[in-house]
Design a protein around this motif. Structure first.
Motif, PDB file in Angstrom:
ATOM      1  N   ALA A  27       0.568  -1.338  -0.178  1.00 56.31           N
ATOM      2  CA  ALA A  27      -0.477  -0.229  -0.253  1.00 56.31           C
ATOM      3  C   ALA A  27       1.049   1.152   0.121  1.00 56.31           C
ATOM      4  N   ALA A  28       1.841   1.263   0.478  1.00 53.87           N
ATOM      5  CA  ALA A  28       2.869   2.823   0.525  1.00 53.87           C
ATOM      6  C   ALA A  28       4.277   2.206   0.151  1.00 53.87           C
ATOM      7  N   PHE A  29       4.893   2.946  -0.092  1.00 49.67           N
ATOM      8  CA  PHE A  29       6.440   2.134   0.018  1.00 49.67           C
ATOM      9  C   PHE A  29       7.377   3.362  -0.653  1.00 49.67           C
ATOM     10  N   GLY A  30       8.726   3.776   0.574  1.00 49.60           N
ATOM     11  CA  GLY A  30       9.694   4.495  -0.217  1.00 49.60           C
ATOM     12  C   GLY A  30       9.788   5.162   1.552  1.00 49.60           C
ATOM     13  N   ASN A  31      11.448   6.075   1.337  1.00 58.89           N
ATOM     14  CA  ASN A  31      11.793   6.770   2.514  1.00 58.89           C
ATOM     15  C   ASN A  31      11.868   6.327   3.941  1.00 58.89           C
TER      16      ASN A  31
END
Length: 141
Positions: A27-31
């Protein structure tokens, strides 16, 4: 290393047959963070009607590895993790939110909170995990 994108993460998850079986999604990916979700279905429950602990462990392991991948790149493997089951997981969706606590060139340490979304929209912390991820650079014999 070129930064990996959410689409890269989704393709990586889709290449894992077990993740496809569970119908997990990124659902979310990064940083330095990643969120993995899966719908809680009857075939994933244990005998008391709660989400099976193995599914929670799977979600923690994968979310930790994806969070580490935002810092270390895609050629990585979990080297170990621990999980504490805090409350029975009963609801409609499991949300595994992982973040990098520390990373170096070859290793990252991550934490993962495993939340359950209830029928009424409330979220409950069901389990917490911490793990280490290593790069696969070099021989793996």
């Amino acid at each position: 290393m070129t930064a990996l994108t959410l689409e890269d993460a989704r393709k990586g998850l889709a290449s894992q047959p077990f993740s496809v079986l569970l119908k997990a999604r990124v659902a979310a990916f990064g940083n330095g963070a990643a969120t993995l979700e899966l719908d809680i279905r009857e075939d994933l429950l244990q005998q008391n009607g709660y989400l099976h602990g193995g599914v929670l462990a799977y979600a923690a392991d994968n979310a930790i590895t994806f969070a580490a991948g935002t810092r270390l790149g895609p050629a990585i493997l979990t080297s170990g993790f621990s999980i504490d089951y805090l409350r029975p997981a009963k609801g409609i969706r499991l949300v595994a939110e992982a973040r990098v606590l520390h990373s170096g060139r070859r290793q990252a340490t991550c934490r993962c909170d495993l939340l359950v979304l209830g029928d009424d929209g409330t979220t409950t912390l069901s389990a917490a995990a911490q793990g280490s991820v290593l790069t696969r650079n070099g021989p793996t014999s």
